[in-house]
Design a protein around this motif. Structure first.
Motif, PDB file in Angstrom:
ATOM      1  N   ASP A   1      -9.020   2.735   3.247  1.00 26.68           N
ATOM      2  CA  ASP A   1      -8.312   3.884   3.821  1.00 26.68           C
ATOM      3  C   ASP A   1      -6.772   4.163   3.422  1.00 26.68           C
ATOM      4  O   ASP A   1      -6.118   4.927   3.824  1.00 26.68           O
ATOM      5  CB  ASP A   1      -8.260   3.621   5.329  1.00 26.68           C
ATOM      6  CG  ASP A   1      -7.683   2.113   5.747  1.00 26.68           C
ATOM      7  OD1 ASP A   1      -7.789   1.189   4.885  1.00 26.68           O
ATOM      8  OD2 ASP A   1      -7.181   2.016   6.916  1.00 26.68           O
ATOM      9  N   HIS A   2      -6.602   3.444   2.155  1.00 27.73           N
ATOM     10  CA  HIS A   2      -5.179   3.782   1.722  1.00 27.73           C
ATOM     11  C   HIS A   2      -5.574   4.015   0.022  1.00 27.73           C
ATOM     12  O   HIS A   2      -4.520   4.172  -0.467  1.00 27.73           O
ATOM     13  CB  HIS A   2      -4.515   2.330   1.589  1.00 27.73           C
ATOM     14  CG  HIS A   2      -4.101   2.066   3.202  1.00 27.73           C
ATOM     15  ND1 HIS A   2      -2.909   2.288   3.644  1.00 27.73           N
ATOM     16  CD2 HIS A   2      -4.705   1.521   3.896  1.00 27.73           C
ATOM     17  CE1 HIS A   2      -3.186   1.989   4.955  1.00 27.73           C
ATOM     18  NE2 HIS A   2      -4.225   1.463   5.151  1.00 27.73           N
TER      19      HIS A   2
ATOM     20  N   ASP B   1      -0.002  -2.039   5.708  1.00 32.05           N
ATOM     21  CA  ASP B   1      -0.602  -2.478   7.081  1.00 32.05           C
ATOM     22  C   ASP B   1      -0.146  -3.755   7.109  1.00 32.05           C
ATOM     23  O   ASP B   1      -0.589  -4.631   8.051  1.00 32.05           O
ATOM     24  CB  ASP B   1      -2.259  -2.426   6.618  1.00 32.05           C
ATOM     25  CG  ASP B   1      -2.906  -1.201   6.989  1.00 32.05           C
ATOM     26  OD1 ASP B   1      -2.308  -0.255   7.195  1.00 32.05           O
ATOM     27  OD2 ASP B   1      -4.162  -1.261   6.855  1.00 32.05           O
TER      28      ASP B   1
ATOM     29  N   HIS C   1      -1.984  -1.113  -0.481  1.00 31.27           N
ATOM     30  CA  HIS C   1      -2.818  -2.169  -0.628  1.00 31.27           C
ATOM     31  C   HIS C   1      -4.268  -1.582  -0.826  1.00 31.27           C
ATOM     32  O   HIS C   1      -4.649  -0.440  -0.915  1.00 31.27           O
ATOM     33  CB  HIS C   1      -2.878  -3.268   0.733  1.00 31.27           C
ATOM     34  CG  HIS C   1      -3.653  -2.580   1.792  1.00 31.27           C
ATOM     35  ND1 HIS C   1      -2.435  -1.717   2.633  1.00 31.27           N
ATOM     36  CD2 HIS C   1      -4.266  -2.795   2.659  1.00 31.27           C
ATOM     37  CE1 HIS C   1      -3.199  -1.224   3.744  1.00 31.27           C
ATOM     38  NE2 HIS C   1      -4.277  -1.904   3.786  1.00 31.27           N
TER      39      HIS C   1
ATOM     40  N   HIS D   1      -0.566   2.231  10.282  1.00 27.25           N
ATOM     41  CA  HIS D   1      -1.442   3.064  11.165  1.00 27.25           C
ATOM     42  C   HIS D   1      -0.261   3.180  12.287  1.00 27.25           C
ATOM     43  O   HIS D   1       0.285   2.012  12.573  1.00 27.25           O
ATOM     44  CB  HIS D   1      -2.578   2.038  11.841  1.00 27.25           C
ATOM     45  CG  HIS D   1      -3.588   2.236  10.357  1.00 27.25           C
ATOM     46  ND1 HIS D   1      -4.620   2.662  10.392  1.00 27.25           N
ATOM     47  CD2 HIS D   1      -3.489   1.098   9.376  1.00 27.25           C
ATOM     48  CE1 HIS D   1      -5.329   2.403   9.238  1.00 27.25           C
ATOM     49  NE2 HIS D   1      -4.617   1.490   8.650  1.00 27.25           N
TER      50      HIS D   1
HETATM   51 ZN   LIG Z   1      -5.271   0.651   6.661  1.00 26.69          ZN
END
Ligand SMILES: [Zn+2]
Length: 308
Positions: free
Chosen positions: A74-75, A181, A70, A218
């Motif tokens: 952080d991805h 996520d 996505h 996560h």
């Molecule tokens: Zn994330």
């Protein structure tokens, strides 16, 4: 210590040493002579370290494709280090990436406000300087199938839910699914986009998949039990928020009022402030979308209910 763990069938997971905001997992699916990387990380230093840790696997099966599950940084902020490969994401994810990149993260963290201070507290350990956004060079809608050196990998976009596009990466022969996520293990989900019904439908789809190993975006590698937990949390928050909406309570008061019960021990529980606002917007489409600083400000007040 960050670690690489084999999951069987050519699937692996890289996990960060710490938990918390921005500390995401990455995956590697190896086939004959090539590999698929599932997500890059929040900054270049961390992504480089992850690629180094995977080097014993990628020496004989280099990464030829990356899928970003996505559009949260952080991805994908580490994509720059893999710009020579095919970088794949859903069309919704690409739209999110174009909207919030490393520059916007810097702007979120800069001001001396409750929101800025909270953003610095949770993101201050990452280095967003010098990141050049490397956007996907291949997008898809709905579903697509990859052949990674003879290994079938199915990409299924279940968004909008967590974000505008959320891709599940299913490796049928390994009975493994990388969820991005759509699953948080041990921490609260955050509904940036919604509707929540799409996310619970994504949970149902996951529960119906032929897979035993669930790699969340996560938290530790888990099973379908974690998918049920996420669905239960989302249904609980929806019900609690909707009751307060019906009673005329403002969204932020509702976020402060809701007791999370058995979900109270989940990490990053302040995400409730975002989730309640998302429910309110579903119930009253005239409510404006809040920008990043407003959302982080609301979460900050849940972490510290009486700022200043
Ligand atoms: Zn994330």
């Amino acid at each position: 210590m960050a670690s690489v763990t084999p999951l069987g069938g050519g699937c692996h997971v890289w996990r960060p040493a710490e938990a918390g905001w921005g500390m995401s997992n990455a995956g590697l699916v190896t086939g004959r002579g090539e590999s698929l990387l599932v997500d890059t990380l929040f900054d270049l230093r961390l992504t480089r370290r992850m690629l180094d840790a995977l080097a014993p696997l990628t020496a004989s099966a280099p990464v030829t494709a990356v899928v970003n599950t996505h559009g949260n940084g952080d991805h994908w902020f580490g994509n720059q280090l893999l710009a020579h490969t095919e970088i794949i994401a859903s069309r919704g994810s690409l739209a999110d990436m174009r909207q919030v990149g490393p520059r916007e993260m810097g702007l979120l963290m800069a001001p001396d406000t409750p929101s800025g201070r909270f953003a610095r507290t949770i993101f201050g350990g990452f280095d967003f300087d010098g990141i050049e956004p490397a956007y996907p060079n291949r997008t898809f809608d709905g579903e697509t199938v990859l052949d990674i050196g003879g290994t079938e990998v199915r990409l299924i976009d279940v968004g909008p839910a967590h974000t505008a596009g959320d891709t599940l990466v299913h490796v049928p022969h390994a009975r493994t699914v990388y969820t991005g996520d759509i699953v948080f293990a041990g921490s609260a989900p955050v509904v940036w986009q919604g509707p929540i019904a799409n996310w619970t439908a994504a949970c149902d789809l996951l529960l119906g998949l032929d897979a035993d190993t669930v790699v969340p975006g996560h938290g530790p590698v888990t099973t379908k039990a974690a998918v049920r937990e996420i669905r239960d949390y989302l249904e609980y928050v929806h019900e609690q928020a909707a009751a307060r909406f019906a009673a005329g309570m403002p969204a932020q008061d509702a976020a402060l009022d809701i007791r999370l019960g058995r979900f109270a021990s989940l990490g990053e529980s302040e995400r409730l402030a975002v989730n309640v606002h998302t429910v309110y917007r579903e119930l009253d489409p005239a409510l404006p979308a809040l920008d990043g600083p407003e959302l982080f400000g609301r979460m900050a007040s849940l972490v510290c209910p009486h700022p200043g």
